[in-house]
Write an enzyme that holds these catalytic residues in place. Structure first.
Site, short mmCIF file in Angstrom:
data_model
loop_
_atom_site.label_atom_id
_atom_site.label_comp_id
_atom_site.label_asym_id
_atom_site.label_seq_id
_atom_site.Cartn_x
_atom_site.Cartn_y
_atom_site.Cartn_z
N SER A 139 -28.18 -7.05 8.98
CA SER A 139 -28.71 -8.36 8.60
C SER A 139 -27.99 -9.43 9.41
O SER A 139 -26.80 -9.29 9.71
CB SER A 139 -28.47 -8.62 7.12
OG SER A 139 -28.74 -9.98 6.82
N TYR A 152 -23.25 -7.86 -0.43
CA TYR A 152 -24.35 -7.53 0.49
C TYR A 152 -23.90 -7.74 1.95
O TYR A 152 -24.11 -6.86 2.81
CB TYR A 152 -25.56 -8.43 0.18
CG TYR A 152 -26.71 -8.23 1.13
CD1 TYR A 152 -27.56 -7.13 1.02
CD2 TYR A 152 -26.95 -9.14 2.17
CE1 TYR A 152 -28.62 -6.95 1.90
CE2 TYR A 152 -28.00 -8.97 3.05
CZ TYR A 152 -28.83 -7.87 2.92
OH TYR A 152 -29.88 -7.69 3.80
#
Ligand code: NAD
Length: 226
Positions: A139, A152
């Site tokens: 990401s 995350y």
């Protein structure tokens, strides 16, 4: 001569392909003549995406082993693996000090341990594959240090680092491995991770000031799988 960029006849496992960007990867694989093997914790959604759908919980070693056995019996090899499954759209944003140990461990077991465990379980089938290629989904939150979901961001940083190290260990088998780091991408799934204010701020920081969509991601992923 066949097009080397085509996925024709390639067997490609896409994890977490029951919805969102993973589903778009699976449709792109099938659209390019490959076989998309859906590996998803939500069996109902998986079955709705493609005929070749299997139940898989990437956080469970037993489930990864059973999945590898089932794929081995069905296809005998794997040519591509997209480690896309993650805890993402269900995350509630909060300060790092409020994340519980249970939330941290659960997310890590899916997002970071999962790609390692599944790659390990599928290794014999990847070795048997034709010019096998793995794509790990990280990401851009890693490179931007986006606040509000530290577990995350840490998990995706781990995925990126793991990919570099694995490339050296898998190179001897001729297996390629790369990371793709999507930016904020809007799918059919509502999620809590971006408030309207954050959305506006993120767009202002982008070079192309528009929302990204799953279709923006499929080109690079298909290329890397080919
Ligand atoms: N959408 C974005 O803005 C964005 C940005 C950067 C990175 N990503 C990454 O791209 C990938 C896909 O994102 P998305 O928006 O489609 O996410 P999503 O949350 O909509 O989909 C995740 C999928 O993974 C599945 N899944 C969850 N836990 C699982 C488990 N234990 N085993 C197997 N499957 C499991 C879910 O059922 C779901 O189908 C994720 O890795 C995400 O972190 C997304």
């Amino acid at each position: 001569m066949s097009d080397p960029r085509s996925l024709k006849d390639r067997i490609v496992v896409v994890t977490g392909a029951g919805q969102g960007i993973g589903r778009a990867y699976a449709h792109a694989v099938a659209g390019d003549g490959g076989t998309a093997v859906i590996a998803e914790i939500n069996e109902e959604r998986a079955a709705a995406v493609a005929a070749e759908a299997f139940a898989l919980d990437v956080s469970s070693e037993e489930s990864c082993r059973q999945f590898a056995d089932a794929v081995g019996s069905r296809f005998g090899r794997v040519d591509g693996l997209v480690n896309n499954a993650a805890i993402f759209s269900t995350i509630t944003m909060k300060p790092f000090s409020e994340i519980t140990v249970r939330e941290w461990d659960t997310l890590m077991s899916v997002n970071l341990r999962g790609p390692w465990m599944l790659t390990t379980a599928l290794l014999p089938l990847l070795r048997a594959g034709h010019d096998a290629s793995i794509v790990n989904i990280a990401s851009d939150a890693v490179w931007l240090g986006r606040p509000g979901y530290l577990h995350y961001v840490a998990s995706k940083g781990g995925v990126a680092g793991m990919t570099f190290a694995l490339s050296h260990e898998l190179g001897a088998d001729g297996i390629r491995i790369n990371t793709v780091s999507p930016g904020p991408t809007y799918t059919e799934v509502d999620r809590e991770t971006v408030s309207p204010e954050q959305h506006t701020a993120m767009l202002a920081r982008q070079s192309l000031a528009r929302d990204a969509h799953p279709d923006d991601m499929v080109g690079p992923v298909v290329f890397l799988l080919s």
